[in-house]
Write a protein that holds these residues in place. Structure first.
Motif, PDB file in Angstrom:
ATOM      1  N   THR A   8       0.825  -1.209   0.000  1.00  0.00           N
ATOM      2  CA  THR A   8       0.000   0.000   0.000  1.00  0.00           C
ATOM      3  C   THR A   8       0.859   1.259   0.000  1.00  0.00           C
ATOM      4  O   THR A   8       0.358   2.362  -0.200  1.00  0.00           O
ATOM      5  N   ARG A   9       2.144   1.095   0.269  1.00  0.00           N
ATOM      6  CA  ARG A   9       3.114   2.184   0.115  1.00  0.00           C
ATOM      7  C   ARG A   9       4.473   1.549  -0.142  1.00  0.00           C
ATOM      8  O   ARG A   9       4.732   0.415   0.269  1.00  0.00           O
ATOM      9  N   PHE A  10       5.314   2.292  -0.841  1.00  0.00           N
ATOM     10  CA  PHE A  10       6.635   1.780  -1.171  1.00  0.00           C
ATOM     11  C   PHE A  10       7.620   2.087  -0.055  1.00  0.00           C
ATOM     12  O   PHE A  10       7.717   3.232   0.402  1.00  0.00           O
ATOM     13  N   GLU A  11       8.329   1.058   0.380  1.00  0.00           N
ATOM     14  CA  GLU A  11       9.439   1.247   1.316  1.00  0.00           C
ATOM     15  C   GLU A  11      10.654   1.706   0.515  1.00  0.00           C
ATOM     16  O   GLU A  11      10.678   1.591  -0.712  1.00  0.00           O
ATOM     17  N   PRO A  12      11.680   2.228   1.197  1.00  0.00           N
ATOM     18  CA  PRO A  12      12.883   2.659   0.463  1.00  0.00           C
ATOM     19  C   PRO A  12      13.409   1.536  -0.448  1.00  0.00           C
ATOM     20  O   PRO A  12      13.576   0.409   0.003  1.00  0.00           O
ATOM     21  N   GLY A  13      13.636   1.877  -1.687  1.00  0.00           N
ATOM     22  CA  GLY A  13      14.147   0.919  -2.662  1.00  0.00           C
ATOM     23  C   GLY A  13      13.070   0.219  -3.468  1.00  0.00           C
ATOM     24  O   GLY A  13      13.345  -0.297  -4.560  1.00  0.00           O
ATOM     25  N   ASP A  14      11.836   0.176  -2.959  1.00  0.00           N
ATOM     26  CA  ASP A  14      10.774  -0.558  -3.660  1.00  0.00           C
ATOM     27  C   ASP A  14      10.446   0.044  -5.021  1.00  0.00           C
ATOM     28  O   ASP A  14      10.249  -0.693  -6.002  1.00  0.00           O
ATOM     29  N   LEU A  15      10.342   1.373  -5.085  1.00  0.00           N
ATOM     30  CA  LEU A  15       9.977   2.001  -6.354  1.00  0.00           C
ATOM     31  C   LEU A  15      11.042   1.728  -7.408  1.00  0.00           C
ATOM     32  O   LEU A  15      10.733   1.399  -8.558  1.00  0.00           O
ATOM     33  N   HIS A  16      12.294   1.822  -7.009  1.00  0.00           N
ATOM     34  CA  HIS A  16      13.398   1.502  -7.923  1.00  0.00           C
ATOM     35  C   HIS A  16      13.300   0.039  -8.381  1.00  0.00           C
ATOM     36  O   HIS A  16      13.432  -0.257  -9.567  1.00  0.00           O
ATOM     37  N   ASP A  17      13.058  -0.857  -7.439  1.00  0.00           N
ATOM     38  CA  ASP A  17      13.001  -2.288  -7.771  1.00  0.00           C
ATOM     39  C   ASP A  17      11.854  -2.605  -8.723  1.00  0.00           C
ATOM     40  O   ASP A  17      12.030  -3.358  -9.689  1.00  0.00           O
TER      41      ASP A  17
END
Length: 193
Positions: A8-17
């Motif tokens: 439900t929200r991106f943790e650090p690094g998730d959007l890049h991954d």
């Protein structure tokens, strides 16, 4: 470690991954509508947008914490009461480097559990007829093919057929009819989506 989960929200690094995974899936021919990976800022905006659309549930697949694939459940809009029983599975993909670990199956099973828990009776999906691995996965898991659109997509100037499936989420595992017409053509390359 393998896993699938709702995000439900991106943790650090998730959007890049997830952008990396999407780019590699698109480049391999399994890119949920895109034929070529768009600019990174477009992909980032797309994934951020998915999280804020109330009708969408984003499920991601991870290997050792890195997002390597995703699928989306799309609820019908509130004004579509006649189809309030059915949910759509869209944009399922696994990055090529992460295939072969059963993550596509795990994504599908998670989507089905979520759909049942939300009270949906039917899950539907569609796929390019060239995505043979995805088709095999869906049909193995009891999805019933009900239609074929010969003009589903256009790739390199040529039409590509699309196949449409449904699954009764309340049926016993062996009760789903196996009515799969022969409509597959072309070469498959990628995972679902």
């Amino acid at each position: 470690m393998l896993g699938v989960e709702v995000v439900t929200r991106f943790e650090p690094g998730d959007l890049h991954d997830i952008c990396d995974a999407a780019e590699s899936a698109i480049d391999a021919g399994g890119g949920f509508g895109w034929l070529r990976a768009p600019e990174r800022n477009v992909l980032e905006s797309y994934w951020k947008g998915v999280l804020v659309v109330p009708e969408r549930i984003l499920i991601v697949a991870r290997i050792d914490g890195t997002i390597c694939g995703a699928a989306q459940l799309v609820r019908p809009p509130p004004n579509n009461e006649a189809r309030a029983f059915a949910v759509q599975l869209e944009h399922a993909f696994i990055a090529p480097w992460a295939r072969g670990h059963g993550l596509a199956r795990m994504l599908m099973e998670k989507a089905e559990v979520l759909a049942r828990n939300e009270g949906f009776d039917v899950i539907a999906l569609d796929v390019r007829a060239t995505q043979k691995r995805a088709i095999r996965l869906y049909e193995t898991h009891g999805y019933v093919r009900w239609g074929r659109n010969p003009f589903y997509a256009r790739v390199e100037g040529k039409p590509v057929a699309g196949l449409y499936y449904w699954k009764d989420l309340n049926a016993a595992p062996d009760a789903t009819p196996n009515t799969t017409p022969d409509a597959t053509s072309g070469e498959g390359t990628g995972g679902p989506g």
